[in-house]
Write a protein that holds these residues in place. Sequence first.
Motif, mmCIF file in Angstrom:
data_model
loop_
_atom_site.group_PDB
_atom_site.id
_atom_site.type_symbol
_atom_site.label_atom_id
_atom_site.label_comp_id
_atom_site.label_asym_id
_atom_site.label_seq_id
_atom_site.Cartn_x
_atom_site.Cartn_y
_atom_site.Cartn_z
ATOM 1 N N GLU A 1 -8.524 -5.994 -5.860
ATOM 2 C CA GLU A 1 -8.520 -6.713 -4.592
ATOM 3 C C GLU A 1 -7.917 -8.093 -4.747
ATOM 4 O O GLU A 1 -8.098 -8.751 -5.769
ATOM 5 N N LEU A 2 -7.197 -8.516 -3.677
ATOM 6 C CA LEU A 2 -6.605 -9.854 -3.652
ATOM 7 C C LEU A 2 -6.464 -10.281 -2.201
ATOM 8 O O LEU A 2 -5.696 -9.665 -1.449
ATOM 9 N N ASP A 3 -7.205 -11.282 -1.796
ATOM 10 C CA ASP A 3 -7.089 -11.865 -0.458
ATOM 11 C C ASP A 3 -7.078 -10.817 0.655
ATOM 12 O O ASP A 3 -6.215 -10.831 1.530
ATOM 13 N N SER B 1 -6.106 -4.461 -1.007
ATOM 14 C CA SER B 1 -6.713 -3.715 -2.112
ATOM 15 C C SER B 1 -5.921 -2.447 -2.404
ATOM 16 O O SER B 1 -5.272 -1.884 -1.521
ATOM 17 N N ARG B 2 -5.992 -2.028 -3.650
ATOM 18 C CA ARG B 2 -5.374 -0.795 -4.123
ATOM 19 C C ARG B 2 -6.305 -0.201 -5.169
ATOM 20 O O ARG B 2 -7.001 -0.921 -5.876
ATOM 21 N N THR B 3 -6.248 1.107 -5.298
ATOM 22 C CA THR B 3 -7.038 1.792 -6.312
ATOM 23 C C THR B 3 -6.132 2.212 -7.461
ATOM 24 O O THR B 3 -5.066 2.779 -7.241
ATOM 25 N N VAL B 4 -6.567 1.879 -8.666
ATOM 26 C CA VAL B 4 -5.857 2.294 -9.872
ATOM 27 C C VAL B 4 -6.681 3.428 -10.486
ATOM 28 O O VAL B 4 -7.815 3.204 -10.927
ATOM 29 N N ARG C 48 -1.160 -0.468 -16.192
ATOM 30 C CA ARG C 48 -1.241 0.062 -14.827
ATOM 31 C C ARG C 48 -2.023 -0.887 -13.917
ATOM 32 O O ARG C 48 -1.651 -1.116 -12.766
ATOM 33 N N TYR C 49 -3.097 -1.465 -14.440
ATOM 34 C CA TYR C 49 -3.876 -2.442 -13.674
ATOM 35 C C TYR C 49 -3.000 -3.654 -13.344
ATOM 36 O O TYR C 49 -2.959 -4.116 -12.200
ATOM 37 N N ALA C 50 -2.280 -4.174 -14.330
ATOM 38 C CA ALA C 50 -1.409 -5.341 -14.131
ATOM 39 C C ALA C 50 -0.299 -5.033 -13.133
ATOM 40 O O ALA C 50 0.051 -5.874 -12.296
ATOM 41 N N GLU C 51 0.248 -3.827 -13.197
ATOM 42 C CA GLU C 51 1.311 -3.430 -12.267
ATOM 43 C C GLU C 51 0.813 -3.444 -10.821
ATOM 44 O O GLU C 51 1.490 -3.932 -9.923
ATOM 45 N N VAL C 52 -0.386 -2.932 -10.602
ATOM 46 C CA VAL C 52 -0.963 -2.930 -9.256
ATOM 47 C C VAL C 52 -1.257 -4.354 -8.799
ATOM 48 O O VAL C 52 -0.986 -4.725 -7.649
ATOM 49 N N MET C 53 -1.787 -5.200 -9.684
ATOM 50 C CA MET C 53 -2.053 -6.591 -9.331
ATOM 51 C C MET C 53 -0.752 -7.312 -8.988
ATOM 52 O O MET C 53 -0.691 -8.053 -8.004
ATOM 53 N N ASP C 54 0.292 -7.077 -9.762
ATOM 54 C CA ASP C 54 1.595 -7.679 -9.463
ATOM 55 C C ASP C 54 2.101 -7.240 -8.089
ATOM 56 O O ASP C 54 2.660 -8.042 -7.337
ATOM 57 N N ALA C 55 1.912 -5.972 -7.750
ATOM 58 C CA ALA C 55 2.342 -5.460 -6.445
ATOM 59 C C ALA C 55 1.550 -6.120 -5.318
ATOM 60 O O ALA C 55 2.107 -6.457 -4.267
ATOM 61 N N LEU C 56 0.258 -6.333 -5.528
ATOM 62 C CA LEU C 56 -0.562 -7.008 -4.523
ATOM 63 C C LEU C 56 -0.123 -8.459 -4.341
ATOM 64 O O LEU C 56 -0.075 -8.965 -3.220
ATOM 65 N N ILE C 57 0.191 -9.123 -5.425
ATOM 66 C CA ILE C 57 0.670 -10.506 -5.348
ATOM 67 C C ILE C 57 1.974 -10.559 -4.555
ATOM 68 O O ILE C 57 2.146 -11.411 -3.682
#
Length: 132
Positions: free
Chosen positions: A18-20, A23-26, A50-59
């Motif tokens: 989650e970010l602001d 959210s996405r599920t990994v 994979r976690y970092a990739e999803v966080m980067d996409a959310l950012i």
Amino acid sequence: MHCETGSMTEDIRDVVVELDGLSRTVPGIRGMFCDTCKEIEFCDGDSAARYAEVMDALIAERKTALALEVRNLRKKLKLTQRQASMIFGGGINAFSRYERGVTEPSRAVMTLLHVMERHPEIRDELCKEQGL
């Protein structure tokens, strides 16, 4: 490092990032999970990547949404990028950078944009003060 009050359990879980408000599920993250603070210690490089990739996409998604919000608010206030930069500061190209997602506007800029949206008389007063 986890909170040290809970216990860590090794598991494979689907993890919600989650970010602001986004959210996405990994799926299938292998790690040590704290049952109190929800901290994760990744057990393999693939899970961490994979976690970092999803966080980067959310950012990136957040940056795009924020850039669009700034643009829409500025246009609603009938200000050019140059006028907005003169009112808010940050240099002549500040709003261009905000609207392209290059630079994130400060919380103060976003707050004032929203206040001006609700109270157009403030826009008029600030324009007058800047000679616009």
